[in-house]
Design an enzyme around this catalytic site. Structure first.
Site, PDB file in Angstrom:
ATOM      1  N   GLU A   1       0.900  -1.207  -0.262  1.00 24.49           N
ATOM      2  CA  GLU A   1       0.011  -0.025  -0.014  1.00 24.49           C
ATOM      3  C   GLU A   1       0.898   1.417  -0.220  1.00 24.49           C
ATOM      4  O   GLU A   1       1.932   1.164   0.514  1.00 24.49           O
ATOM      5  CB  GLU A   1      -1.188   0.115   1.278  1.00 24.49           C
TER       6      GLU A   1
ATOM      7  N   CYS B   1      -7.097   0.712   2.603  1.00 27.16           N
ATOM      8  CA  CYS B   1      -7.296   2.176   2.749  1.00 27.16           C
ATOM      9  C   CYS B   1      -7.281   2.789   1.162  1.00 27.16           C
ATOM     10  O   CYS B   1      -8.504   3.416   1.319  1.00 27.16           O
ATOM     11  CB  CYS B   1      -7.694   2.659   3.887  1.00 27.16           C
TER      12      CYS B   1
ATOM     13  N   ASN C   1     -12.093  -2.955   0.433  1.00 28.43           N
ATOM     14  CA  ASN C   1     -10.737  -3.708   1.619  1.00 28.43           C
ATOM     15  C   ASN C   1     -11.651  -3.750   2.843  1.00 28.43           C
ATOM     16  O   ASN C   1     -12.069  -4.916   3.734  1.00 28.43           O
ATOM     17  CB  ASN C   1      -9.978  -2.498   1.380  1.00 28.43           C
ATOM     18  N   GLU C   2     -11.769  -2.619   3.704  1.00 27.54           N
ATOM     19  CA  GLU C   2     -12.217  -3.562   5.185  1.00 27.54           C
ATOM     20  C   GLU C   2     -13.621  -2.719   4.743  1.00 27.54           C
ATOM     21  O   GLU C   2     -13.598  -1.281   5.102  1.00 27.54           O
ATOM     22  CB  GLU C   2     -11.178  -2.906   5.607  1.00 27.54           C
TER      23      GLU C   2
HETATM   24  O1  AHR Z   1      -2.485  -1.621   6.803  1.00 28.86           O
HETATM   25  C1  AHR Z   1      -2.466   0.127   7.017  1.00 28.86           C
HETATM   26  C2  AHR Z   1      -4.087  -0.223   7.625  1.00 28.86           C
HETATM   27  O2  AHR Z   1      -4.507  -0.981   7.793  1.00 28.86           O
HETATM   28  C3  AHR Z   1      -4.888  -0.624   5.472  1.00 28.86           C
HETATM   29  O3  AHR Z   1      -4.620   0.552   4.976  1.00 28.86           O
HETATM   30  C4  AHR Z   1      -5.760  -1.364   6.066  1.00 28.86           C
HETATM   31  O4  AHR Z   1      -6.584  -2.061   5.209  1.00 28.86           O
HETATM   32  C5  AHR Z   1      -6.153  -1.584   7.230  1.00 28.86           C
HETATM   33  O5  AHR Z   1      -6.769  -0.454   8.334  1.00 28.86           O
END
Ligand code: AHR
Length: 658
Positions: free
Chosen positions: A39, A233, A371-372
């Protein structure tokens, strides 16, 4: 040496007996099992893996001169040759012999250059009034006591009213981690400059729009099975407009529009107002890198929702995409599969891939959707969208494995709601995340032993995890040890765990927002953390098939009566070796009897790989990058049983030649 240790320190310990069935070959270990999660957080892309050295090269940051110091008659224009990056600078003659027009870039925390290394400077330029101009490019050391600040220099001739790309190579005379780049305008002729860029010539695999070699090599040396990108994120965006849009990240780099980076402002205690995404490292580069490091590409795309941490469900249709307007987002998924795998003769996205230099398909097999994300009681905000995506993508691309998610928590209300939904919706896998403390890791050694193994149950992708030590949130040895212990559970359950990726991957020591991370760097140096080495040890020793390893008939997973031990075993059919991993998380040496069932009585040659630190809070650093690294020794092992001693706080791997 290890036997001597056992005698010295193991007097009172009871023996632990491990039964390893070497003749009953269990589930295959998926080739994707141990992978990497990328990321653009902690300046992982711009200022990190992406080797571009110029910040704000297209003058598109909200403050168009961010990263630049301007001097003389510099003006900003917005009718440049690249539609999505319209700004450029005009350098007019100063009007006086002793005055100068110049722009100076500070890079990302400075520009790192190495003595005698070559750097490729490029710029789009024109002479708006026609004719010829000469610009000068200097690499400078600003704070020097020597007569001349220049540590590298080249001239460039610009001609004509048409925008053209010009390139020149500079050689640095000195190693410096915080150089600047100066571009001097012609003293008599006005010149326009756009997309001012500087790359080391020596990038990973030599690509011009390439990756920083030392960092990419760390990835390659992990031998990752899967490469997840672009987050995290940033896939979701603080709002939909700022989500990661892969279509903006492909095609000519000059025309990839800038996006904000949420990690610029997510934490006010670590605030980075000049953190943006240039998309220079875009989806083409991600696919190419996956191929070059031998990992399956695993893109994750937006499911029609902005970040749920930042946007609740109030005004749902304003902050998330209304259900009847999801089609463009679904098209993004389908078009991405075509971009990766399609036929350039019949598909416009596949043609773009070919035009960018890769006519062969990238062989995409997996796609993450969301993602989350999570549901709310009475409003399945996520899964109602996910189902629409899964049904639509399946119709067109049934060959792609689709990955849902159980949200940001490893257990609890949302997790419990989501896990069965992943099966109902028909996801092939789901993505679990757990950034947890030592206690959680010590207690979770049996996490996957009782997971749903029915035919339709999705497989597990442990997509983001790391031990965040209680009050000790950095890459100390103990965190890595906890991860090593927990990973025996992934390995033992390789029939249902298809892939796992530690997170995050990269962090610039001057620009991090989140830690721990696998690999750290400044502008010239890097170090691999202890957690990196745990990942590497699992990856390089993953074998081909699970073997049963038990103590009193039970998995060795740090349970009561197991003396803080965790263990797993695999067979490596390629090398005909039995590979046994043992982690002693306790503070006493543990004697262990390895019962090598199925191996003929005799002596076998073996290797012992060990990761250990007496100091649990110790870590690798830029100044001491190899303080804690795996050590390998040769030894022999006897069957049917071998006594071993595992020192306190140690990760051992035995590779026994059958
Ligand atoms: O890895 C950092 C963050 O942790 C990522 O962006 C997210 O998916 C998680 O909350």
């Amino acid at each position: 040496m290890f036997a001597a240790l056992a005698v010295a320190a193991g007097m009172n310990a009871q023996t632990n007996t491990f039964d390893i069935n070497t003749s009953k070959v269990g589930a295959p270990i998926p080739s994707t099992m141990y992978g990497i999660f990328f990321e653009d957080i902690n300046y992982a892309a711009d200022g990190g893996l992406y080797a571009e050295l110029i910040k704000n090269r297209s003058f598109e940051f909200p403050n168009n001169y961010a990263g630049w110091i301007i001097s003389g008659r510099v003006s900003l224009k917005d009718d440049g040759p690249f539609k999505k990056n319209p700004h450029y600078v005009r350098l007019a003659p100063s009007g006086h012999r002793d005055k100068h027009t110049m722009i100076e870039n500070e890079g990302f925390f400075g520009i790192g250059v190495k003595a005698n290394a070559e750097y490729r400077f490029s710029v789009w330029a024109r002479v708006p009034d026609g004719g010829n101009a000469k610009i000068w490019i200097d690499l400078v050391e600003n704070a020097t006591m020597t007569d001349d600040q220049k540590i590298g220099n080249a001239g460039l001739d610009i001609s004509g009213k048409e925008w053209k790309k010009y390139t020149v190579t500079l050689k640095a005379k000195k190693t410096l981690d915080k150089a600047h780049l100066r571009v001097w305008g012609d003293s008599k002729v006005t010149t326009d400059l756009e997309h001012v860029s500087l790359f080391p010539v020596d990038t990973y695999k030599g690509h011009e729009n390439g990756m920083r070699k030392d960092l990419a090599e760390s990835l390659e040396q992990l031998k990752p099975g899967v490469f997840r990108f672009p987050g995290g994120c940033i896939v979701e965006g603080t709002d939909l407009a700022t989500r990661y849009q892969w279509k903006n990240s492909v095609g000519p780099v000059e025309n990839r529009p800038l996006n904000e980076n949420r990690w610029h402002y997510t934490f006010t205690h670590r605030y980075f107002p000049d953190y943006f995404q240039s998309y220079g490292l875009g989806f083409y580069e991600y696919f190419l890198l996956s191929e070059e490091i031998g990992a399956e590409p695993l893109p994750v795309l937006n499911v029609g929702m902005s970040c749920q941490f930042q946007n609740g469900i109030e005004h749902e249709d304003e902050v998330h995409v209304p259900l009847d307007q999801l089609q463009p987002y679904i098209d993004d998924c389908i078009d991405l599969i075509d971009f990766a795998n399609g036929d350039p003769a019949t598909n416009q996205w596949a043609k773009l891939r070919a035009d960018m230099g890769h006519p062969e398909p990238f062989n995409l097999k997996y796609l993450g959707v969301g993602n989350e994300q999570w549901d709310y009681e009475g409003n399945p905000a996520f899964t109602k969208r996910l189902k629409i995506f899964v049904d639509a993508i399946r119709k067109v691309h049934p060959e792609i494995k689709l990955i849902g998610t159980t949200g940001p928590n490893s257990e609890g209300k949302e997790f419990d709601m989501l896990q069965p939904r992943m099966k109902e919706i028909g996801c092939d896998l789901y993505d679990e995340h757990f950034y947890r403390n030592e206690e959680w890791f010590l207690k979770s050694g049996n996490r996957y032993d009782n997971y749903d193994r029915s035919k339709k149950a999705p497989k597990v992708f442990a997509g983001e995890y790391a031990c965040h030590g209680k009050g000790k949130k950095w890459n100390h040895f103990n965190a890595a040890l906890m991860e090593a212990a927990f990973m025996t559970d992934l390995e033992r359950n390789a029939d249902i765990v298809e892939m796992a990726t530690y997170a995050p991957l990269f962090a610039h020591v001057e620009g991090w927002q989140w830690r721990p991370d696998a690999i750290w760097y400044d502008n010239l140096r890097k170090f691999n953390s202890c957690s990196y080495y745990v990942q590497q040890l699992y990856s390089l020793n993953k074998g081909t098939n699970v073997l049963s390893l038990t103590m009193n008939g039970k998995p060795v997973a740090g349970n009561d009566g197991q003396n803080g031990l965790f263990a797993s075993a695999v067979l490596d059919k390629n090398t005909n070796e039995v590979v046994i991993k043992v982690i002693n998380t306790g503070d006493k040496l543990q004697p262990v009897t390895l019962n090598l069932r199925g191996m003929k009585k005799g002596t076998y040659s073996a290797q012992l790989i060990s990761l250990h630190s007496d100091d649990l809070t110790a870590e690798n650093t830029l100044d001491n990058p190899t303080k804690i690294v795996p050590q390998t020794s040769s030894l022999s092992v006897t069957a049917p049983a071998q006594e071993i001693s595992v020192p306190a706080r140690t990760f051992y791997i035995y590779r026994i030649k059958k």
